[in-house]
Write an enzyme that holds these catalytic residues in place. Structure first.
Site, PDB file in Angstrom:
ATOM      1  N   CYS B  68     -49.638  15.585 -14.863  1.00  0.00           N
ATOM      2  CA  CYS B  68     -50.998  15.407 -15.378  1.00  0.00           C
ATOM      3  C   CYS B  68     -50.981  14.908 -16.807  1.00  0.00           C
ATOM      4  O   CYS B  68     -52.016  14.584 -17.363  1.00  0.00           O
ATOM      5  CB  CYS B  68     -51.757  16.724 -15.366  1.00  0.00           C
ATOM      6  SG  CYS B  68     -51.912  17.385 -13.737  1.00  0.00           S
ATOM      7  N   ASP B  70     -50.019  16.776 -19.458  1.00  0.00           N
ATOM      8  CA  ASP B  70     -50.215  17.847 -20.439  1.00  0.00           C
ATOM      9  C   ASP B  70     -49.440  19.085 -20.045  1.00  0.00           C
ATOM     10  O   ASP B  70     -49.650  19.637 -18.963  1.00  0.00           O
ATOM     11  CB  ASP B  70     -51.697  18.258 -20.489  1.00  0.00           C
ATOM     12  CG  ASP B  70     -52.432  17.526 -21.592  1.00  0.00           C
ATOM     13  OD1 ASP B  70     -53.666  17.469 -21.529  1.00  0.00           O
ATOM     14  OD2 ASP B  70     -51.757  17.023 -22.515  1.00  0.00           O
ATOM     15  N   CYS B  94     -51.397  14.629 -25.352  1.00  0.00           N
ATOM     16  CA  CYS B  94     -52.094  13.764 -26.287  1.00  0.00           C
ATOM     17  C   CYS B  94     -52.376  14.496 -27.604  1.00  0.00           C
ATOM     18  O   CYS B  94     -52.181  15.713 -27.705  1.00  0.00           O
ATOM     19  CB  CYS B  94     -53.411  13.296 -25.670  1.00  0.00           C
ATOM     20  SG  CYS B  94     -54.569  14.641 -25.368  1.00  0.00           S
ATOM     21  N   CYS B 137     -58.371  19.463 -22.599  1.00  0.00           N
ATOM     22  CA  CYS B 137     -57.274  19.936 -23.448  1.00  0.00           C
ATOM     23  C   CYS B 137     -57.592  21.313 -24.022  1.00  0.00           C
ATOM     24  O   CYS B 137     -56.721  22.186 -24.088  1.00  0.00           O
ATOM     25  CB  CYS B 137     -57.041  18.972 -24.613  1.00  0.00           C
ATOM     26  SG  CYS B 137     -56.686  17.295 -24.114  1.00  0.00           S
TER      27      CYS B 137
END
Lengths: 171, 160
Positions: B68, B70, B94, B137
């Site tokens: 994914c 992350d 990110c 996130c």
């Protein structure tokens, strides 16, 4: 599921088929395994086709082609209906963008919804200015958030309808 | 002009006066910038590192999946009274994911296990002014905190 787990209980984690490696913690504990060190604590669920009523069939081993088929169908439908709806409601700075599996619904001062495909997880992800981020799995023909069972399409109908004070029907 | 934008962004993150004009500048070019809090945590992340996961006072939360894009590992060191005395994180992802987990380690320090369970993804997202697509996130960071707390509680339950 429990029967499958018991028969596998003495197999080393790394030798299990991929579909049984991605299991949640409670299943592991119930099978009498300790928690493998390599297992992430937030992860996909298993598809184990079961004939018992109690086990819900979740779709993380859904084939990619099938996933794209159902996810695209859902997103296409939403994009089409929302484009008409937002135009009819004449939302100032309202705009719908849909490309490469990402549907962006801009509603001006009401905020922006982003609905996108998440192919590795076989999920659809939603980011809502009203209620935040959610991840939906494909269960029995619906997109469901596994923590509280909410339905993607219904949630969008309710939230966007409430923001624009008008009934929205996406399906 | 557009190529100067990253340099301008770094300059603005260290100068308050330039910050406002930078945003007007970026708007005119039709570009979006990371919020200065995100840039701050990305360039000067707090509490990067790890503890020994076998240490009985350490709780480890590992969330996300490489596929994914992350993965976050958040570790907390807890004293006998159930207060978090130290925290470390390592994140693959990110800028927003890195900043979210960095903020999470800052916020858990000095709090009790019950208090940190009240930290919500919306608080982190608001602090970092995350755009809609990056709210996920902050959710992952909240999940990492919860997973770390669950881990230390499980360890202590086994000991007891």
């Amino acid at each position: 599921m429990a029967a499958v787990l018991r028969s596998r209980a003495h197999t080393a984690y790394r030798l299990l088929p991929a579909c049984l490696q991605f299991m949640n913690k409670s299943d592991c504990m119930r099978a009498g395994w300790g928690l493998p060190m390599t297992m992430p604590t937030n992860h996909n669920r298993v598809v184990v086709r079961s004939f018992s009523e109690e086990l819900r069939v979740l779709t993380s081993t859904m084939g990619e082609a099938d996933y794209h088929h159902v996810a695209d169908k859902t997103l296409d439908m939403m994009a089409e209906k929302l484009e008409v709806f937002v135009e009819d409601q004449e939302v100032p700075d309202g705009d719908i963008e849909y490309s490469q599996g990402v549907l962006t619904v801009k509603l001006g001062r009401h905020g922006t919804f982003v609905i996108n495909k998440q192919t590795p997880n076989r999920q659809i992800w939603l980011s809502s200015p009203v209620s935040g981020p959610y991840r939906f799995d494909y269960v029995d023909g619906r997109w469901i958030y596994n923590r509280d069972g909410r339905d993607l399409v219904q949630q969008l109908e309710q939230e966007i309808g409430a923001l624009l004070r008008s009934e929205l029907h996406l399906e | 002009m557009q190529r100067l934008l990253p340099f301008a962004a770094v300059a603005a993150s260290t100068s308050k006066v330039a910050a406002q004009s930078l945003h007007l500048f970026a708007q005119q070019l039709g570009r979006r910038l990371y919020h200065k809090n995100v840039v701050e945590h990305y360039e000067r992340p707090r509490n990067v590192g790890s503890f020994d996961k076998n240490d009985p006072d350490v709780g480890t939360g590992l969330v996300g999946a490489p596929a994914c894009g992350d993965v976050m590992k958040l570790q907390i060191k807890v004293d006998d009274q159930g207060n978090i005395v130290d925290a470390r994180f390592k994140t693959f992802g990110c800028g927003s994911a890195i900043a979210s987990s960095s903020v999470a380690t800052e916020w858990v320090k000095g709090k009790s296990l019950d208090e940190v369970l009240k930290i919500k993804n919306s608080d982190i997202a608001k602090h970092l002014s995350l755009p809609p697509v990056k709210l996920h996130c902050s959710m992952l960071a909240e999940d990492a905190i919860k997973a770390a707390v669950k881990d230390i509680q499980a360890k202590r339950a086994v000991k007891a």
